[in-house]
Scaffold this motif. Structure first.
Motif, short mmCIF file in Angstrom:
data_model
loop_
_atom_site.label_atom_id
_atom_site.label_comp_id
_atom_site.label_asym_id
_atom_site.label_seq_id
_atom_site.Cartn_x
_atom_site.Cartn_y
_atom_site.Cartn_z
N ILE A 81 6.85 -34.65 -5.18
CA ILE A 81 6.35 -33.70 -4.18
C ILE A 81 5.49 -32.60 -4.81
CG2 ILE A 81 7.05 -31.94 -2.51
CD1 ILE A 81 9.40 -33.76 -1.77
N PRO A 82 5.95 -31.90 -5.87
CA PRO A 82 5.07 -30.89 -6.48
C PRO A 82 3.78 -31.48 -7.05
CG PRO A 82 7.33 -30.62 -7.24
CD PRO A 82 7.26 -31.94 -6.55
N ALA A 83 3.86 -32.70 -7.61
CA ALA A 83 2.68 -33.32 -8.19
C ALA A 83 1.64 -33.63 -7.12
CB ALA A 83 3.07 -34.60 -8.94
N VAL A 84 2.08 -34.11 -5.96
CA VAL A 84 1.15 -34.42 -4.87
C VAL A 84 0.50 -33.15 -4.34
CG1 VAL A 84 0.98 -35.28 -2.52
CG2 VAL A 84 2.29 -36.55 -4.21
N ILE A 85 1.30 -32.12 -4.12
CA ILE A 85 0.77 -30.85 -3.61
C ILE A 85 -0.24 -30.27 -4.60
CG2 ILE A 85 1.35 -28.48 -2.99
CD1 ILE A 85 4.03 -29.53 -1.95
N ALA A 86 0.12 -30.26 -5.88
CA ALA A 86 -0.77 -29.71 -6.90
C ALA A 86 -2.05 -30.52 -7.01
CB ALA A 86 -0.05 -29.66 -8.24
N TYR A 87 -1.93 -31.84 -6.96
CA TYR A 87 -3.12 -32.68 -7.07
C TYR A 87 -4.10 -32.39 -5.93
CZ TYR A 87 -6.18 -36.70 -6.80
OH TYR A 87 -7.29 -37.51 -6.70
N ASN A 88 -3.62 -32.33 -4.71
CA ASN A 88 -4.50 -32.06 -3.57
C ASN A 88 -5.17 -30.70 -3.68
OD1 ASN A 88 -3.94 -34.53 -2.33
ND2 ASN A 88 -2.16 -33.71 -1.25
N LYS A 89 -4.40 -29.71 -4.11
CA LYS A 89 -4.95 -28.37 -4.26
C LYS A 89 -5.99 -28.32 -5.37
CE LYS A 89 -3.72 -23.64 -5.49
NZ LYS A 89 -2.63 -22.72 -5.90
N PHE A 90 -5.66 -28.89 -6.52
CA PHE A 90 -6.56 -28.83 -7.67
C PHE A 90 -7.81 -29.68 -7.46
CE2 PHE A 90 -2.70 -27.92 -10.59
CZ PHE A 90 -2.73 -26.59 -10.19
N ALA A 91 -7.66 -30.82 -6.79
CA ALA A 91 -8.84 -31.65 -6.51
C ALA A 91 -9.82 -30.90 -5.63
CB ALA A 91 -8.41 -32.96 -5.85
N ASN A 92 -9.31 -30.17 -4.65
CA ASN A 92 -10.17 -29.37 -3.78
C ASN A 92 -10.84 -28.24 -4.56
OD1 ASN A 92 -11.16 -28.52 -1.08
ND2 ASN A 92 -9.82 -26.77 -1.43
N THR A 93 -10.08 -27.58 -5.43
CA THR A 93 -10.64 -26.50 -6.24
C THR A 93 -11.69 -27.03 -7.19
OG1 THR A 93 -8.52 -25.31 -6.14
CG2 THR A 93 -10.07 -24.65 -7.85
N ALA A 94 -11.43 -28.18 -7.80
CA ALA A 94 -12.40 -28.77 -8.73
C ALA A 94 -13.70 -29.13 -8.01
CB ALA A 94 -11.80 -30.01 -9.39
N ASP A 95 -13.59 -29.66 -6.80
CA ASP A 95 -14.79 -30.00 -6.02
C ASP A 95 -15.62 -28.75 -5.71
OD1 ASP A 95 -14.22 -32.69 -6.02
OD2 ASP A 95 -13.25 -32.67 -4.06
N LYS A 96 -14.94 -27.67 -5.36
CA LYS A 96 -15.65 -26.43 -5.05
C LYS A 96 -16.37 -25.87 -6.27
CE LYS A 96 -12.76 -24.93 -1.16
NZ LYS A 96 -11.81 -23.89 -0.66
N LEU A 97 -15.67 -25.86 -7.41
CA LEU A 97 -16.31 -25.36 -8.63
C LEU A 97 -17.45 -26.25 -9.07
CD1 LEU A 97 -13.24 -24.15 -10.75
CD2 LEU A 97 -15.12 -22.74 -9.91
N ASN A 98 -17.27 -27.57 -8.95
CA ASN A 98 -18.33 -28.49 -9.33
C ASN A 98 -19.56 -28.30 -8.45
OD1 ASN A 98 -19.10 -30.87 -11.02
ND2 ASN A 98 -19.31 -31.81 -9.02
N SER A 99 -19.34 -28.11 -7.15
CA SER A 99 -20.47 -27.84 -6.24
C SER A 99 -21.16 -26.53 -6.60
CB SER A 99 -19.97 -27.79 -4.80
OG SER A 99 -19.43 -29.03 -4.38
N ARG A 100 -20.38 -25.55 -6.99
CA ARG A 100 -20.95 -24.27 -7.41
C ARG A 100 -21.81 -24.44 -8.65
NH1 ARG A 100 -17.13 -18.91 -8.10
NH2 ARG A 100 -18.80 -17.36 -8.36
N TYR A 101 -21.34 -25.24 -9.61
CA TYR A 101 -22.11 -25.50 -10.82
C TYR A 101 -23.42 -26.22 -10.49
CZ TYR A 101 -17.77 -24.52 -13.41
OH TYR A 101 -16.65 -23.94 -13.93
N GLU A 102 -23.35 -27.20 -9.61
CA GLU A 102 -24.55 -27.96 -9.26
C GLU A 102 -25.58 -27.09 -8.55
OE1 GLU A 102 -23.13 -31.27 -7.00
OE2 GLU A 102 -22.82 -32.51 -8.78
#
Length: 233
Positions: free
Chosen positions: A192-213
């Motif tokens: 359960i914590p791994a799934v919650i963290a993965y979804n949160k971090f994947a969204n954060t990574a996408d936002k930062l990557n879009s910001r970099y681009e």
């Protein structure tokens, strides 16, 4: 708890864990290790994303304030915390300086060279953003099944032991069932914590990557329009 109420008073959860069958114990140890590593990665990634976001805020604020880019480059190239978006800028400006020193370099070739350098830097930063996310996804998707494996094995042992008993009561089957349920609970506790963290971090990574681009495209637009040292405020 329901599990504890079905267990004889002289048999605690710890007692059941220590006296569980070897396969079930291996399953529990594996799940415990997966949970510990997951929580370590969760804390590490949370701190990393916060740091990269703060660096991006500080850098972009300075970059778009109108200061001379050469000064910004020299300031950040000596910074120990040059990460994320800063590394993309440093790669682009470094390539621009290298090409600007050559004679008769076409502007389109300069833009292409800067773009390639920034794209390589962006790929590295994207890899850092997504590092260890696959492990969290794996733990989140497989831990319940690993726990279920321990559950099935514990129940099988319980039913096999019933064949040698003349009289069966809840007290005789409770330890085996409880052992099996503990394996399931540990699987969920890891997943359960791994799934919650993965979804949160994947969204954060996408936002930062879009910001970099977006920053990379804006930087290339500046390169294509004018000399970086003469950028208007």
């Amino acid at each position: 708890m329901l599990i504890e109420s079905a267990i004889p008073a002289n048999q605690s959860i710890l007692h059941l864990l220590l006296n569980a069958s070897i396969p079930v114990q291996l399953v529990m140890v594996l799940l415990l290790l997966a949970s510990i590593i997951s929580w370590y990665m969760i804390g590490s990634k949370q701190a990393g994303y916060k740091r990269w976001s703060n660096i991006a805020d500080e850098f972009e604020s300075q970059f778009w304030s109108g200061g001379e880019m050469k000064a910004i480059y020299h300031e950040w190239s000596g910074e120990r915390e040059a990460e994320g978006i800063v590394n993309i800028f440093l790669a682009g400006f470094r390539e621009f300086n290298r090409l600007a020193q050559k004679q008769n370099v076409d502007r389109s070739h300069m833009v292409d060279g800067v773009h390639r350098s920034m794209r390589v830097a962006l790929s590295r930063e994207t890899s850092d953003l997504e590092a260890n996310l696959s492990f969290l996804a794996t733990v989140g998707s497989t831990s319940p099944y690993v726990g279920l494996l321990g559950t099935v094995w514990g129940i099988m042992n319980s039913f096999q032991s019933l064949g040698s008993m003349q009289q069966v009561t809840i007290a005789t089957v409770a330890p085996g069932i409880a052992e099996a349920l503990i394996a399931t609970a540990m699987g969920l506790f890891a997943a359960i914590p791994a799934v919650i963290a993965y979804n949160k971090f994947a969204n954060t990574a996408d936002k930062l990557n879009s910001r970099y681009e977006i920053f990379m495209e804006e930087f290339l637009s500046i390169v294509s329009r004018q000399e970086l040292g003469d950028r208007p405020k």
